[in-house]
Design a protein around this motif. Structure first.
Motif, short mmCIF file in Angstrom:
data_model
loop_
_atom_site.label_atom_id
_atom_site.label_comp_id
_atom_site.label_asym_id
_atom_site.label_seq_id
_atom_site.Cartn_x
_atom_site.Cartn_y
_atom_site.Cartn_z
N GLU A 149 66.56 9.06 53.00
CA GLU A 149 67.86 8.49 53.55
C GLU A 149 67.68 6.74 53.77
N VAL A 150 66.69 6.42 53.49
CA VAL A 150 66.48 5.05 54.10
C VAL A 150 66.79 4.12 53.01
N ALA A 151 66.40 4.28 51.77
CA ALA A 151 66.61 3.18 50.69
C ALA A 151 66.56 4.10 49.17
N ASP A 152 67.22 3.26 48.44
CA ASP A 152 67.23 3.92 46.82
C ASP A 152 65.91 3.90 46.31
N THR A 153 64.90 3.04 46.75
CA THR A 153 63.56 3.07 46.07
C THR A 153 62.58 4.00 47.04
N TYR A 154 61.36 4.13 46.49
CA TYR A 154 60.41 4.92 47.12
C TYR A 154 60.00 4.24 48.31
N SER A 182 72.15 8.59 57.05
CA SER A 182 71.85 7.78 55.87
C SER A 182 71.99 6.50 56.04
N LEU A 183 70.87 5.62 55.90
CA LEU A 183 71.14 4.44 55.72
C LEU A 183 71.45 3.74 54.32
N LYS A 184 71.05 4.35 53.32
CA LYS A 184 71.12 4.23 51.85
C LYS A 184 72.40 4.59 51.54
N ARG A 185 73.29 5.30 51.83
CA ARG A 185 74.58 5.69 51.45
C ARG A 185 75.48 4.78 52.11
N VAL A 186 75.23 4.00 53.14
CA VAL A 186 76.24 2.80 53.58
C VAL A 186 76.15 1.82 52.69
#
Length: 120
Positions: A37-42, A71-75
């Motif tokens: 949930e940190v980023a959209d990438t690996y 989640s960071l990536k959903r923000v």
């Protein structure tokens, strides 16, 4: 502060592990941002995305007793809906270059490891 699933709050990164980051939320509660949930990438190394004591906005994904999933990536997904095509392309190219650099570095290290005396 009362936390609710789906709410976006600001917190401070208090610890980073191989599997995620612990974020202290308003009110003293602590939640976990799983590595997925940190980023959209690996994400191989979370420290390339966030650091300890950094103030971050996180979205509350789940509350199960005293376990809080964040989640960071959903923000960031919500913000990126308003990003221009050129900005998205620049981000893609930057991330692609980073991946290519990592691949080259890993491949070059393996090529020189064979015993060349056997071929002479």
């Amino acid at each position: 502060m009362s936390l609710k699933v789906g709410k976006t709050v600001e917190g401070v990164v208090k610890g980073i592990t191989n599997f995620g980051a612990f974020v202290e939320l308003p009110g003293g509660e602590t939640g976990l941002v799983h590595i997925s949930e940190v980023a959209d990438t690996y994400v191989k190394d979370i420290r390339k995305f966030i650091s300890e004591e950094e103030h971050v906005k996180v979205k509350v994904l789940s509350i199960d007793g005293d376990k809080i999933g964040l989640s960071l990536k959903r923000v960031r997904e919500n913000k990126e809906k308003h990003v221009s095509f050129e900005d998205k392309m620049a981000k893609f190219l930057r991330e692609s270059d980073e991946r290519q650099r990592d691949l080259r570095k890993n491949t070059e290290g393996k090529r020189g490891s064979r015993d060349t005396k056997a071929f002479n």
